[in-house]
Design an enzyme around this catalytic site. Structure first.
Site, PDB file in Angstrom:
ATOM      1  N   ARG A 189      39.287  40.051  31.338  1.00  0.00           N
ATOM      2  CA  ARG A 189      39.869  39.066  32.225  1.00  0.00           C
ATOM      3  C   ARG A 189      38.670  37.966  32.895  1.00  0.00           C
ATOM      4  NH1 ARG A 189      43.769  37.003  31.354  1.00  0.00           N
ATOM      5  NH2 ARG A 189      44.318  36.269  33.417  1.00  0.00           N
TER       6      ARG A 189
ATOM      7  N   ASP B 135      39.476  40.688  14.680  1.00  0.00           N
ATOM      8  CA  ASP B 135      39.235  40.941  16.162  1.00  0.00           C
ATOM      9  C   ASP B 135      38.645  39.575  16.603  1.00  0.00           C
ATOM     10  OD1 ASP B 135      37.580  42.980  18.187  1.00  0.00           O
ATOM     11  OD2 ASP B 135      36.324  41.131  17.941  1.00  0.00           O
TER      12      ASP B 135
ATOM     13  N   CYS C 266      35.763  40.796  44.134  1.00  0.00           N
ATOM     14  CA  CYS C 266      36.604  39.585  44.661  1.00  0.00           C
ATOM     15  C   CYS C 266      37.041  39.515  45.790  1.00  0.00           C
ATOM     16  CB  CYS C 266      37.831  39.491  43.497  1.00  0.00           C
ATOM     17  SG  CYS C 266      39.107  40.928  43.636  1.00  0.00           S
TER      18      CYS C 266
ATOM     19  N   GLY D 202      36.875  49.295  48.398  1.00  0.00           N
ATOM     20  CA  GLY D 202      35.363  49.289  48.718  1.00  0.00           C
ATOM     21  C   GLY D 202      34.945  47.944  49.516  1.00  0.00           C
TER      22      GLY D 202
ATOM     23  N   ARG E 216      48.458  47.362  46.232  1.00  0.00           N
ATOM     24  CA  ARG E 216      48.520  46.665  45.239  1.00  0.00           C
ATOM     25  C   ARG E 216      50.065  46.278  44.887  1.00  0.00           C
ATOM     26  NH1 ARG E 216      44.301  47.326  41.344  1.00  0.00           N
ATOM     27  NH2 ARG E 216      42.405  47.664  42.586  1.00  0.00           N
TER      28      ARG E 216
END
Length: 477
Positions: A136, A169, A287, A346, A368
């Protein structure tokens, strides 16, 4: 009245269309980026340019007229500028408040005179970048690096290192770069060169290196030298593990996860200036850390922070399971699309690495939730100095306008915004002004952040800083 409004729109749209070739030429020939209140206008459509002008009202409480910014852009285009970032929005607003009787051209030439290229000065050479991992964050970093190629004298994405997934791939990885369910289609063209195992994106030749062992790669064999390697796998987070990347052709390693041990955790806009030439391995933290540290610093600088509890409402990530299954972490094994999942973060403890003065003063937890992107952090702050809601919001707004954290903190005053409105936000966080609560020395500040794209922008800013291609911005804060 309706006819008048449409005629006015067409006139403004025509001005925006006239801006496009000027902006493009400045960017591709001179590495000069045009901004409106820290929002880039490079590769924007006419409507996109008008929307950027309209958005200024969220911050300045007045809309920026394109009639005011156009003459400033014209003047900038006639100057021989060195690579830089020119904010025509800030210049236009500053010109409005200037009482010296100068013309727009005179004001602009004076305001950006320090950006004029020195006689005989050439543009710096391009700096190679390698992505280790292509998930991502890796693919968003690739999009940003390709977008920022400019004249070709800045950062150049040269290679991506991955483990081979199968016979198709290369085509599959190119497809994932081309199409993204959250961030939309890639802005440009992508071609696959199967024979040379290369993806060509907007003319950028990106070599795909298949390897599962960083110590087995000699990057100089691919013509790569003095490169910055960005590890977005999170597999190694300490100096010992990350030092495996310091191979021939690689001079610096950047981690896109919180670093452990003696690895510096950097939040651009806050502590990136602590980096020195000898720092070969560094982390861009998380983030959430990037979202909460800039506003915490802003609040601490003005009012003092006695204590803060951070609660994040975070979109689910690939670390969680689609359906209930075993997971080594507590609760994270339960289905991500079906549940709110209480978990640890964290980010609170990581604050101390970027803001040592707040060591031991910040706690945190996380929930979440079943959304794929954009998260929220709620800062429940006890301030040393009491204040009012208006004073606190005005302070954060001023920081977003005229401080070294302009690119980290944004502000929205809309009462109707929801999480999807912030997909693609380039700020580390966006303060929700209308949701802010203040009672004396207690404040609750709500922060939106695109935990994928906004964070990726922060990573690129750090890479630009350590390579010397983070060009100066005018007018300066």
């Amino acid at each position: 009245m309706a006819g008048d409004a449409f005629a006015e729109w067409k006139r403004r749209e025509e001005l925006a269309e006239a801006m496009i070739p000027i902006i493009g030429q400045l960017y591709r020939q001179h590495d000069v980026s045009i901004l409106v209140h820290s929002r880039s206008l490079v590769n924007k459509s006419a409507v996109g340019i008008l929307k950027a002008h309209r958005f200024v009202r969220q911050i300045e409480e007045t809309e920026l007229a394109i009639e005011d910014s156009y003459p400033i852009l014209k003047t900038v285009s006639e100057m021989n500028l060195a690579p830089s970032r020119i904010d025509i929005g800030h210049l236009a607003m500053a010109f409005k408040n200037d009482d010296r009787g100068l013309s727009a051209e005179e004001f602009t030439r004076e305001a950006v005179k320090d950006a004029i290229a020195a006689d005989g000065a050439g543009q710096p050479p391009a700096r190679d970048v390698v992505l280790y991992g292509f998930g991502r964050i890796g693919r968003l970093l690739a999009r940003l690096l390709i977008e920022k190629t400019g004249s070709g004298n800045g950062l150049r994405l040269r290679a991506v290192v991955v483990r081979k997934g199968g016979e198709n791939d290369l085509a599959k990885r190119a497809s994932l770069l081309r199409r993204d369910s959250i961030h939309g289609l890639f802005n440009g063209t992508i071609h696959v060169d199967e024979e040379n195992e290369t993806i060509i994106a907007n003319g950028n030749e990106i070599k795909i290196i298949y390897s599962g062992d960083p110590t087995s790669i000699d990057y100089t064999e691919y013509g790569i030298k003095d490169a910055v390697l960005i590890d977005n796998t999170g597999k190694w987070r300490d100096s010992e593990g990350l030092s495996q990347h310091l191979r021939p052709g690689i001079s610096k390693v950047v981690l896109t996860a919180p670093g452990k041990g003696d690895v510096k955790n950097i939040v651009h806009g806050v502590n990136h200036e602590t980096l020195g030439e000898n720092d070969k391995i560094l982390s861009c933290a998380s983030c959430t850390t990037n979202a909460i540290v800039p506003p915490l610093k802003a609040l601490n600088d003005k009012f003092g922070v006695e204590y803060c509890h951070v609660e994040t409402v975070h979109s689910f990530t690939n670390d969680q399971n689609l359906l209930d299954n075993y997971h080594k972490g507590n609760r994270r094994g339960r289905s991500a699309p079906l549940n709110m999942v209480l978990t640890e973060t964290g980010a609170a403890s990581a604050v101390a690495k970027a803001l040592p003065e707040l060591t031991g003063l910040v706690t945190g937890s996380s929930i979440r939730v079943p959304t794929p992107d954009v998260s929220m952090a709620m800062l429940n702050v006890t301030l040393k100095e009491g204040t009012t809601r208006d004073e606190l919001v005005d302070h954060l707004r001023n920081v977003s306008l005229s401080s070294t954290m302009q690119r980290q903190i944004d502000v929205t005053a809309s009462t109707e915004t929801v999480s999807t409105d912030f997909v693609g936000s380039r700020a580390a966080c966006v303060v929700d002004a209308e949701a802010t609560i203040v009672q004396g020395n207690h404040a609750v500040v709500y922060l939106w952040y695109d935990n994928e794209f906004g964070y990726s922008c922060q990573v690129i800013r750090v890479v630009q800083h350590i390579t010397g291609v983070l060009y100066p911005k005018y007018p300066q804060a």
